[in-house]
Design a protein around this motif. Structure first.
Motif, PDB file in Angstrom:
ATOM      1  N   ILE A  44       0.816  -1.222   0.000  1.00 55.39           N
ATOM      2  CA  ILE A  44       0.000   0.000   0.000  1.00 55.39           C
ATOM      3  C   ILE A  44       0.845   1.265   0.000  1.00 55.39           C
ATOM      4  N   VAL A  45       1.917   1.264   0.787  1.00 56.82           N
ATOM      5  CA  VAL A  45       2.748   2.470   0.847  1.00 56.82           C
ATOM      6  C   VAL A  45       3.949   2.329  -0.088  1.00 56.82           C
ATOM      7  N   ALA A  46       4.639   3.452  -0.294  1.00 54.26           N
ATOM      8  CA  ALA A  46       5.663   3.454  -1.327  1.00 54.26           C
ATOM      9  C   ALA A  46       7.052   3.051  -0.841  1.00 54.26           C
ATOM     10  N   THR A  47       7.288   3.116   0.451  1.00 58.92           N
ATOM     11  CA  THR A  47       8.649   2.835   0.914  1.00 58.92           C
ATOM     12  C   THR A  47       8.642   1.832   2.072  1.00 58.92           C
ATOM     13  N   ASN A  48       9.815   1.219   2.282  1.00 63.71           N
ATOM     14  CA  ASN A  48       9.954   0.276   3.401  1.00 63.71           C
ATOM     15  C   ASN A  48       9.716   0.972   4.734  1.00 63.71           C
ATOM     16  N   GLU A  49      10.198   2.202   4.848  1.00 59.52           N
ATOM     17  CA  GLU A  49      10.068   2.949   6.107  1.00 59.52           C
ATOM     18  C   GLU A  49       8.592   3.189   6.441  1.00 59.52           C
ATOM     19  N   ASP A  50       7.826   3.567   5.420  1.00 58.57           N
ATOM     20  CA  ASP A  50       6.398   3.787   5.651  1.00 58.57           C
ATOM     21  C   ASP A  50       5.705   2.469   5.993  1.00 58.57           C
ATOM     22  N   ALA A  51       6.170   1.396   5.371  1.00 60.47           N
ATOM     23  CA  ALA A  51       5.576   0.081   5.671  1.00 60.47           C
ATOM     24  C   ALA A  51       5.834  -0.285   7.132  1.00 60.47           C
ATOM     25  N   GLU A  52       7.045  -0.035   7.598  1.00 57.64           N
ATOM     26  CA  GLU A  52       7.370  -0.315   9.012  1.00 57.64           C
ATOM     27  C   GLU A  52       6.482   0.505   9.936  1.00 57.64           C
TER      28      GLU A  52
END
Lengths: 184, 125
Positions: A44-52
């Motif tokens: 859903i989100v664009a980056t690994n950081e946002d996913a975390e």
């Protein structure tokens, strides 16, 4: 241990214990489900950081809402809907924040200077051209294996919309991949 | 999870799906997941800690106050019992020779000092 091999009775025990405030039991649930939750968020989100961030938010919301969880539900599906909502929320906030840099934001998650594989390079370009929702649907469906109904529930869209998004996303990617597809 | 049967139609290559999986592959290192799990649990424990901490603190304060109250009550009871026992033993030894209650009454009603009251009982009228 995968989600599917996770014993349902043990899961119920952990959920009931967590509902009584046992954080260790909830920690066990985190250990079991964090990878899957991450995959949902990452779709859903664009980056690994946002996913975390979405995974952390999702687990926190789930912990706070445990008293509303009914034991007859599947904990994983319930949790993943919460994580998906957290990811959608983070995605919305990110879009507002990065509105001035929209082009970079869309392109950057898929840019990889070391990328040499032609298929993956074009696929990344194609993914960057999809709408957010189309990208979410294709990743949740083709990578994570969710059904249209499950995707609809996670993204708060009708099942038919999920189906149509998948169709259009594939169409666009096919076009983007062009003559490479013939070689696959 | 299973795919909807009509989705794996011709033209959507397995290779494309594999490439998509590569792009979205989650981190593989176990340390990454250990760290993420710790961060999640830190947030959850941080979320519940204030409530538990406050409750725990009040529980400790309450327990300490109850212990002090019990100790004080116990001490008072012991002292009162010891005083009563001593008084009883004293009266039983002296019998009617000196009636402490009569002595008390005399000092109280006649307005005598302790010394005068003692004389009054030692020296018959």
């Amino acid at each position: 241990v995968t989600d599917s091999s996770f014993d349902a009775a043990r899961e119920r025990q952990l959920v009931v214990a967590a509902q009584r405030g046992d954080t260790e039991a909830f920690g066990e649930l985190v250990k079991r489900y964090q990878r899957r939750a991450y995959a949902v968020a990452r779709a859903i989100v664009a980056t690994n950081e946002d996913a975390e961030d979405a995974v952390q938010e999702g687990f926190l919301h789930a912990f706070r809402a445990l008293d509303r969880f009914r034991p007859d539900q599947a904990f994983g599906a319930w949790l993943h809907r919460i994580v998906a909502n957290a990811a959608l929320d983070i995605g919305r906030r990110r879009r507002v924040r990065d509105a001035d840099e929209l082009t970079d934001t869309v392109a950057s998650p898929f840019s990889d200077p070391a990328e040499s594989d032609e298929l993956r390079r074009r696929l990344r370009e194609g993914l960057a051209e999809l709408s957010d929702r189309q990208r979410m649907v294709i990743v949740l469906h083709d990578i994570e294996g969710y059904r249209h109904a499950e995707i609809g529930a996670m993204l708060n869209i009708p099942e038919g919309t999920a189906r149509s998004d998948l169709h259009h996303a594939r169409q666009l990617l096919r076009h983007k991949l062009g003559n490479i597809r013939g070689d696959l | 999870m299973t795919y909807d049967a009509d989705d794996m139609h011709a033209g959507w290559s397995e290779a494309v799906t594999r490439a998509l999986r590569d792009i979205y592959a989650p981190p593989a290192a176990p340390e990454y997941w250990d760290a993420l799990e710790r961060r999640i649990m830190d947030r959850i424990e941080g979320d519940v800690a204030p409530w538990w901490t406050v409750m725990g603190r009040w529980t400790h304060v309450g327990a300490a106050a109850a212990a002090v109250a019990l100790l004080a009550a116990g001490l008072a009871t012991t002292l009162a019992t010891r005083d009563a026992e001593a008084r009883f033993a004293y009266e039983s030894v002296l019998g009617d020779t000196i009636s402490t209650s009569a002595y008390d009454r005399a000092t109280r009603t006649a307005g005598l000092s302790v010394v005068d009251a003692s004389f009054q009982y030692v020296i018959p009228r």
